[in-house]
Design a protein around this motif. Structure first.
Motif, short mmCIF file in Angstrom:
data_model
loop_
_atom_site.label_atom_id
_atom_site.label_comp_id
_atom_site.label_asym_id
_atom_site.label_seq_id
_atom_site.Cartn_x
_atom_site.Cartn_y
_atom_site.Cartn_z
N VAL A 42 72.54 19.15 -73.42
CA VAL A 42 73.03 18.33 -72.33
C VAL A 42 72.70 18.91 -70.98
O VAL A 42 73.13 18.39 -69.97
CB VAL A 42 74.56 18.12 -72.42
N LEU A 43 71.91 19.97 -70.97
CA LEU A 43 71.36 20.41 -69.69
C LEU A 43 70.25 19.46 -69.26
O LEU A 43 69.67 19.64 -68.22
CB LEU A 43 70.75 21.81 -69.85
N SER A 44 69.97 18.48 -70.10
CA SER A 44 68.79 17.66 -69.95
C SER A 44 68.73 16.93 -68.63
O SER A 44 69.68 16.80 -67.92
CB SER A 44 68.73 16.68 -71.09
N ALA A 45 67.61 16.35 -68.51
CA ALA A 45 67.02 15.95 -67.27
C ALA A 45 67.80 15.04 -66.38
O ALA A 45 68.12 15.40 -65.28
CB ALA A 45 65.71 15.28 -67.62
N LEU A 46 68.00 13.86 -66.77
CA LEU A 46 68.26 12.85 -65.77
C LEU A 46 69.67 12.31 -65.85
O LEU A 46 69.93 11.18 -65.48
CB LEU A 46 67.24 11.73 -65.97
N LEU A 47 70.61 13.10 -66.40
CA LEU A 47 71.99 12.68 -66.45
C LEU A 47 72.54 12.62 -65.04
O LEU A 47 72.17 13.39 -64.17
CB LEU A 47 72.80 13.65 -67.31
N LEU A 48 73.46 11.73 -64.83
CA LEU A 48 73.96 11.50 -63.49
C LEU A 48 75.19 12.32 -63.19
O LEU A 48 75.92 12.06 -62.24
CB LEU A 48 74.28 10.01 -63.33
N ILE A 85 72.28 9.56 -81.49
CA ILE A 85 71.72 10.46 -82.51
C ILE A 85 70.28 10.82 -82.15
O ILE A 85 69.84 11.96 -82.32
CB ILE A 85 71.78 9.80 -83.90
N PHE A 86 69.54 9.84 -81.64
CA PHE A 86 68.16 10.08 -81.21
C PHE A 86 68.11 11.18 -80.14
O PHE A 86 67.30 12.11 -80.21
CB PHE A 86 67.57 8.77 -80.67
N VAL A 87 68.99 11.07 -79.14
CA VAL A 87 69.02 12.06 -78.05
C VAL A 87 69.43 13.43 -78.59
O VAL A 87 68.81 14.45 -78.28
CB VAL A 87 69.97 11.59 -76.93
N GLN A 88 70.48 13.47 -79.39
CA GLN A 88 70.97 14.74 -79.91
C GLN A 88 69.93 15.42 -80.79
O GLN A 88 69.74 16.64 -80.72
CB GLN A 88 72.26 14.51 -80.69
N THR A 89 69.25 14.66 -81.61
CA THR A 89 68.23 15.24 -82.49
C THR A 89 67.08 15.83 -81.69
O THR A 89 66.61 16.94 -81.97
CB THR A 89 67.69 14.16 -83.45
#
Length: 1529
Positions: free
Chosen positions: A11-17, A332-336
């Motif tokens: 969840v450090l990922s890119a484009l979360l607001l 699930i797609f994102v978590q995987t």
């Protein structure tokens, strides 16, 4: 999956607001978060102002409507609100102007702070202007350079109109109606504030009256202490090898830091609840703890797996995703994708459904055939438009969905839906011709030759089929056809025209396959004669020679040669004397009075030429037309003309070949007639029509059932722009040719004051054109200055005619009364309206309505013109289907032929397509078809041109496609298709993007799982993480606060969690620079960037590679200049693109107002007399450039102290290597007489330093792993020297402090210096650009490995290149490739080198190395260790001077005896049989290591203790811990 490193973005990922991003790692019952934040360097900006900038991009009317809404707010009450309440109040104000879908996008834009840079830009402009403080003057008006704080004084200053007008930029906000005013008033104020309101009321009245150009710039009265928290970037936790044993042993002190509560959670581990077991069996607590630890580690085990286990990981991941509930599949797609290393083992137990596998293979075949999307490829399509994910950022995505939503929402409001909406959305104006030309079959063109008939070309083949005969690439085809017709339109007396005329004459002389024509654009004044004007003299001489040779095919060519002779005898512009004197010498028997005098018969053709110039829309001379199409003006010079002509010939040849191949062009056709019949050839050219640069668009999506006569003036004035337009379109009655219903795709509004002669002429030309076309309808929109009195007789007559008469009758009537002579007679009273009575016109009724006309309608028109069309009173404009073609200049003509061009252009781009779609509809939801065409066209005009949309069709979507239906099925939905492998890097970026899009837009989302069939690699077993940022390409980001080593995150040694604060240091200004004459990059040219107060703030150097340069900037208005010295002595800036330079400004200005990339293109030219001067010479001593600027902050010493200067560059990453670097620095300073710790050490030991940043260019091959690219992407290079460092840096050295590389069992460490490095600085390089120490081979027992690999720093460019080494045989350079390549030369180590920067620049060593790197680095099988192999590989092109062996000693290759005399010791990895930790090796190899290490620790510890004591003495105010907390920067 590349190499052996998988990325866990989590969840450090890119484009979360979210305002902060974090990854929560659970281990042994304890949650240890890894969190990070990224802040902008500037202070937080008010969301209200950001929302205003969003409105400004909607339209001018929307922006000022929002300003008025804010002005109506209780601003004092607003300032007392919390941040959340202010946010909600801002959205409430915006909701009056935006659709619900647009409001969601506004929330998105505010959440990612997309408009914060623009507010900061205004703040920087305010600071540069030097305004009084906000306390002294809450709002300030700049009028003619005078700053006014008194509202009552503003009117006085404006009416005086003195001083120099303020510089305005495209990003400025002009109040509608005042743009053409001579006086500019710039208001600096904060929206809503009392001071702003008082000035705003006065200035908008002045602007409405056309007295002032009112410009608003935001001024934040009180800056907030906090920075802007940013989103729109990615953060990676890369799993790295621990075999290197390079972790710092310094214990991190976490006291005083905000920590996550340490709580043992009730976690079930593999079915065991250990808290329950421990309560039941307390005596077995130790055993239970061991079992728990074993089970937790096995959960996340990443041990290497068998190849057969790896083969179907992508398919197994796809199966797990598709097996989940439909509403969970995307999650699930994102978590995987983001946690793949941790779930890989569990995936191997998933059974793949054969149906899914077959469907994936079928879809892959279909995608490969349709769109060339192969297995494992990734793509994102939004409404059929492909987005390049490599360059797509959250900010470009915002722009894209905003544009799409505007179009979709607008069409839906018109009642269009389903297939009609989809079809209209796919229409693209770019499908039509992109370049338009004029018919050159005109008597004004004097042809110099004819390829088809002249004897010079008689041996050439004449068949058109010859076009298909193969030739060498770039070869001109000699065919006896007029395929290429080049016309020069020029004032022949000008030197700029002479250059082009000389060139086209040489084309004819050398029988190039061009037909050449000339149009002499001379002054059309009939009173001028040859003796009065040099251009007229040339025309007369040309006509005399041509007529005297009449009948000869070369008559005009001979006359052209006379012009060439005149140019040869004159300097600069031609004079009358130049012409007449040469004429007398050549034609002595002819009386010059007969040729150039009052009664000359040879001054003919000038009126024809003038008509041609006007018809071609030519505004600047000279101009060149190729087959009627104008060539770009910027290339019409002696240096570039020939090249651009040849390029156009090649392009035209390809089009002709296609036509011949298709049978469209054959020998039976007259070639010129065929060319002039192409759709791109127009009856007239007008840049306003053919280019959209100066166009704006009317929002026609408003909904209102009212008519203009049924609404009061005050109520009409309070409406939104779109509602005003809706009432207008409901009320308009149009002029047309016939009265019966017909489809008229083009609706034209002629905006003018018809009480003026110019206004009547504009309307008359529109009315005349109606006789030629039944596809056009016209309405006269009155733009009067109602403050000056009642409307005139013509305004009243036109209004009554178009609003009460039948359309055809009104047209005929106006076509008579608007004629110039008739109009003047009516105004003078010589004629009456009754004198123009026509069939169908009831004159008494007309006159009755004329006398009873309610003049309030003109006031409503005036309000509409000012507020919606942004026109000042009396201004003229043409609005075609909602597209406003700019404001016509006072002397500008828009004639009958322009209306014809307008119709042809619209029909060829959108008109025919829109009509076809709407005619196919069974019903029209609102209004008649003409209104619908107008409104649809107005919406589609706002779409940017694209390369077309793709309709994605799959073979099947049942088993391998994630389907997410739109949130609101009754509203129009985006069609979003993502194609990617679920365990690829692309999936890690696409997943968060899709989550964002799902929230922001109403979308039908499909995720096509493009799974890879087989895999063969897997990560190493490791749990050390390295944190890496993935910001947009133009961001320079660096860490500003982190206790922990982000390169070596080891959670078992962390007490609570890992937190880091990063800062956006700079936004890059990138560019490309070329010489105007040669088109080559001006190698070594230097640019500076600054402002008026500080012209040189940063500088850079132009590379030979693509002429690339980059400059560090931030939001603001900047001046881009050539660096003072040789750069601006030799060169001047000839042209520039992508800049924000105001009209008439000599300075090149660049406005940085966005997070998005900003790229400029510069062309430079050598100054007169400097054509043969080289920028880089052996004796050049110009300071500046990248490396010279590094030392510009050190000292102001001059050249005299150059010999006492030691400039050392080093690279370090991670806490351990920063520690090594500090020790190395102290060791250098001890033996040489000349990050948070750097300022402290600099003060303690007496040196200066600078952190160097240079972003890896996006066009140069990127390294994929952090440690292979961190220096290249961030280039954290610590630079330090003695106090006597000079500004003029001519030599430098690199003593390396390497950062760790992934999967590398042997790497070199930093060095310890035992000698005076001034001796290294004085080593003679014998003409080589740099010197390296060769590998020594005195250690004979060395076997098996090659060491001492590190970083080579390419001086000047700042690039850092590195590749991990691989095991090789001992003394590898003595056999195989290296023995043959080196040819008895030595192989050199890159751990230490010295650079002669003058020589390095002069031979373009950096450019050569980059070019070789670009080729080698893209091949994984090329040289294994590019940082070191590259200079050795290039030794024949860039010579290396071998430095004495004692300058560098490393244990791997040098024996113990040579260590005694070593000047610098490289802490290489110990020998293969000794695999101890790095720190142990350092202490063993170097006796003084512990002394240095302890000393530096004591210095830093003393500083920390002193800081703690000072902090304890500060009296802190008592605060409520529930509402406040520590703020740390």
């Amino acid at each position: 999956m590349r190499g052996a490193v998988y990325r866990a973005i989590g969840v450090l990922s890119a484009l979360l607001l979210l305002m902060g991003q974090g990854s929560w790692v659970t281990g042994q019952g304890k949650v240890k978060p890894i969190t990070t934040h990224l802040n902008a360097k500037w202070s937080d900006t008010p969301l209200l102002l950001e929302a205003a900038e969003y409105m400004a991009e909607e339209s001018v009317a929307t922006f000022w409507g929002f300003v008025e809404a804010v002005a109506a707010m209780d601003y004092q009450e607003y300032t007392k609100k919390t941040d959340k309440e202010r946010f909600e109040a801002t959205l409430t104000a915006a909701s009056h102007f935006l659709l619900p879908s647009q409001l969601r996008i506004l929330k998105f834009a505010l959440s990612v702070r997309a408009y914060s840079p623009k507010i900061e830009m205004f703040r920087q402009i305010v600071m540069g202007r030097g305004l009084p403080s906000a306390e002294e003057c809450g709002a300030v008006v700049d009028v003619g350079g005078e700053l006014v704080c008194d509202v009552e004084k503003v009117v006085e200053v404006v009416e005086a109109g003195e001083g120099e007008a303020a510089v305005v930029y495209e990003v400025d906000h002009h109040y509608p109606g005042g743009e053409s005013a001579k006086v500019v008033a710039v208001l600096y104020g904060e929206l809503g504030s009392a001071e702003f309101l008082s000035f705003h009321r006065v200035l908008k009245e002045l602007a409405s009256a056309g007295k002032v150009d009112y410009v608003l710039r935001h001024r934040v009265k009180s800056a907030l202490s906090r920075g802007v928290r940013l989103s729109g970037y990615g953060v990676e936790l890369a799993i790295k090898s621990t075999e290197y044993k390079a972790q710092d042993d310094t214990k991190v002190q976490e006291e005083g830091r905000e920590q996550v509560e340490d709580v043992e959670q009730e976690v079930e581990v593999e079915g065991f609840v250990f808290s329950k077991l421990e309560s039941l069996h307390p005596e077995k607590k130790d055993n239970l703890d061991q079992l728990r630890k074993h089970l937790e580690e096995s959960q996340h085990e990443m041990a290497p797996m068998k190849v057969w286990q790896l083969q179907h990981l992508s398919l197994q991941a796809a199966q797990r995703i598709m097996s989940a509930a439909p509403d969970q599949q995307l999650s699930i797609f994102v978590q995987t994708a983001q946690n793949f290393p941790f779930v890989a083992r569990s995936l191997t137990r998933v059974k793949v459904d054969d149906k899914m596998k077959r469907e994936i293979l079928k879809n892959q075949n279909a995608l490969s055939q349709q769109m060339d999307v192969g297995p494992t490829d990734a793509s994102l399509f939004i409404n059929g438009l492909l987005l390049d994910m490599e360059y797509t950022t959250i900010f470009t995505l915002l722009d894209h969905i905003r544009t799409e939503d505007r179009v979709i929402g607008g069409l839906h409001k018109l009642g269009l839906e389903g297939e009609a909406l989809t079809t209209l959305l796919a229409l693209d104006a770019s499908d039509g011709p992109q370049e338009y030309g004029i018919d050159i079959r005109d008597s004004a063109v004097m042809w110099m030759n004819n390829v088809e008939t002249d004897k010079a070309y008689r041996k050439w083949p004449s068949s058109i089929g010859e076009l298909l005969r193969p030739t060498y690439p770039g070869m001109l085809r000699s065919i006896r056809k007029n395929f290429h017709n080049l016309v020069i339109v020029a004032d022949p007396s000008k030197a700029s025209s002479a250059e082009l005329i000389r060139m086209v004459e040489s084309f004819v002389t050398h029988t190039a396959p061009f037909r050449v024509g000339l149009v002499m654009a001379v002054d059309p004044d009939e009173s001028l004669r040859g003796f009065d004007d040099p251009a007229m003299a040339l025309l007369c001489a040309f006509n005399y020679i041509s007529e005297n040779l009449a009948g000869r095919e070369d008559a005009n060519y001979k006359a052209l040669q006379f012009l060439i002779d005149v140019y040869a005898s004159s300097q600069g512009d031609v004079t009358v004397g130049d012409v007449t004197s040469l004429f007398r010498s050549k034609y002595s028997s002819t009386d010059v009075e007969d040729v150039f005098g009052e009664d000359s018969d040879y001054d003919v053709g000038r009126l024809l030429a003038q008509e041609f110039v006007e018809k071609a829309g030519i505004t600047t001379l000279p101009q060149a037309l190729m087959n009627g199409v104008p060539l770009p003006e910027k290339h019409l010079n002696a240096d570039e003309f020939e090249e651009v002509v040849l390029m156009e010939v090649m392009r035209t040849t390809q089009a002709l070949q296609k036509a011949v191949y298709r049978g469209e062009l054959a020998d039976k056709h007259e070639v010129v007639d065929w060319l002039m019949a192409l759709p791109s050839i127009m009856p007239r050219l007008n840049e306003r029509i053919l280019s959209t640069k100066s166009s704006s668009y009317v929002d026609m999506t408003g909904e209102s059932n009212q008519r203009l006569t049924a609404i009061s003036l005050d109520d009409f004035s309070d409406l939104k722009a779109s509602e005003m337009t809706s009432i207008m379109t409901n009320s308009f009655r149009y002029l047309s040719t016939k009265s019966e219903p017909a489809i008229r795709p083009l609706t034209v509004w002629v905006v003018a004051d018809v009480d003026t002669e110019e206004g009547r002429a504009l309307l008359l030309d529109a009315v005349k054109y109606l006789r030629e076309s039944n596809s056009v309808r016209v309405f006269a929109l009155h733009n009067l200055d109602v403050s000056r009195g009642s409307p005139g007789v013509f305004s009243r007559a036109v209004e009554v005619a178009q609003s009460t008469l039948a359309p055809a009758v009104a047209r005929q009537f106006l076509a008579k009364v608007l004629v110039k002579e008739n109009a003047w007679k009516i105004l003078e009273g010589a004629k009456k309206w009754s004198d123009f009575e026509i069939t169908g016109l009831d004159m008494p009724a007309f006159q009755s309505r004329l006398s009873s006309l309610n003049e309030e309608v003109f006031k409503k028109y005036s309000i509409y013109c000012r507020k919606v069309l942004s026109l000042s009173p009396g201004a003229r404009a043409v609005v075609a289907n909602g597209r406003m073609l700019g404001t016509l200049r006072p002397t500008e003509k828009f004639v009958q032929e322009d209306f014809g061009l307008l119709e042809k252009y619209f029909q060829s781009t959108l008109g025919e397509k829109i009509t076809e779609v709407l005619e196919a509809e069974d019903y029209l939801p609102k209004g008649n078809i003409n209104d619908m065409i107008m409104k649809v066209a107005a919406i589609l005009h706002t779409k940017p041109q694209s390369k077309g949309r793709t309709n994605i069709t799959l073979r099947s979507e049942q088993y391998s496609v994630i389907k997410i239906p739109p949130r609101d099925p009754d509203m129009p939905a985006f069609d979003i298709v993502a194609i990617c492998d679920p365990v690829s890097n692309a999936a890690q970026k696409l997943g968060p993007l899709l989550l964002v899009l799902q929230e922001v837009v109403n979308a039908n989302i499909r995720v096509v799982l493009n799974a890879r069939e087989k895999h063969s690699e897997m990560p190493l077993k490791s749990h050390i993480l390295t944190q890496n940022y993935h910001p947009p390409e133009n961001w320079l980001v660096e860490v500003v606060d982190s206790l922990h080593d982000l390169d070596n995150i080891k959670l078992e040694s962390v007490e609570s969690g890992v937190h880091s604060e990063f800062e956006l240091e700079y936004l890059l200004l990138e560019g490309h620079c070329f010489e105007q004459s040669s088109g080559n990059p001006p190698r070594g040219l230097q640019f500076t960037l600054g402002n008026r107060k500080q012209p040189v703030m940063v500088d850079t150097i132009v590379m030979a590679n693509l002429g690339y340069f980059q400059l560090k900037a931030n939001p603001g208005a900047w001046l881009l200049k050539l660096r003072h010295g040789r750069s601006d002595d030799i060169y001047s800036i000839a042209s520039h693109e992508g800049t924000d330079t105001p009209t008439g400004s000599e300075d090149v200005q660049v406005v940085m107002s966005s997070f998005k990339s900003h790229v400029v293109k510069i062309r430079v030219a050598k100054k007169p007399g400097k054509q043969n001067v080289q920028l880089l010479s052996e004796d050049e001593d110009e300071g500046g450039g990248l490396w010279n600027s590094i030392t510009s902050t050190f000292t102001s010493g001059g050249a005299d102290d150059q010999d006492g200067t030691v400039n050392i560059f080093s690279v370090a990453s991670g806490h351990l290597y920063e520690r090594f670097l500090r020790i190395m620095m102290v060791s250098v300073l001890r033996h040489t007489k000349a990050n948070d710790a750097l300022p402290l050490l600099a003060e303690q030991y007496g040196f200066e330093y600078e952190l160097v940043q240079y972003k890896w260019p996006r066009w140069l091959h990127q390294q994929s792993e952090k440690h292979a690219s961190s220096g290249a992407t961030r280039s954290y290079s610590s630079t330090y020297s003695s106090r006597s460092t000079s500004r003029k840096l001519s030599s430098s050295m690199l003593i390396r402090s390497c950062e760790e590389a992934d999967l590398t069992p042997q790497r070199s460490l930093p060095q310890i210096v035992r000698a005076d490095v001034m001796g290294l600085n004085k080593e003679e390089l014998d003409g080589a650009p740099y010197g390296f120490v060769p590998f020594c081979d005195s250690r004979k027992d060395m076997e098996g490995f090659r060491f001492c690999s590190g970083y080579v720093l390419l001086a000047i460019t700042g690039y850092l290149l590195t590749y991990p080494p691989v095991p090789l045989d001992p003394r590898f350079w003595k056999h195989g490739y290296w023995r043959n390549h080196l040819a008895n030369r030595k192989y050199h180590i890159s751990a230490l080198f010295v650079v002669d920067l003058k020589r390095f620049r002069h031979i373009a060593a950096g450019d050569r190395l980059r070019g070789q790197y670009q080729g080698l680095s893209q091949d994984p099988n090329s040289l294994s260790n590019l940082d070191q192999d590259l200079p050795n590989n290039m030794i024949h092109q860039v010579r290396i001077k071998s430095l004495p062996q004692d300058w560098l000693w490393c244990e791997s290759w040098c024996d113990d005896e040579s260590k005694k005399t070593a000047k610098i010791i490289d802490l290489v990895m110990q020998q293969p049989h000794d695999q101890g930790a790095k720190l142990v090796a350092a202490q063993r190899i170097i006796s003084e290591w512990t002394e240095y290490d302890t000393e530096i620790k004591n210095v830093m510890q003393g500083f920390k203790q002193s800081k703690t004591q000072q902090h304890a003495q500060v009296q802190l105010p008592i605060t409520n811990p529930a509402t406040t907390g520590p703020y740390r920067r």
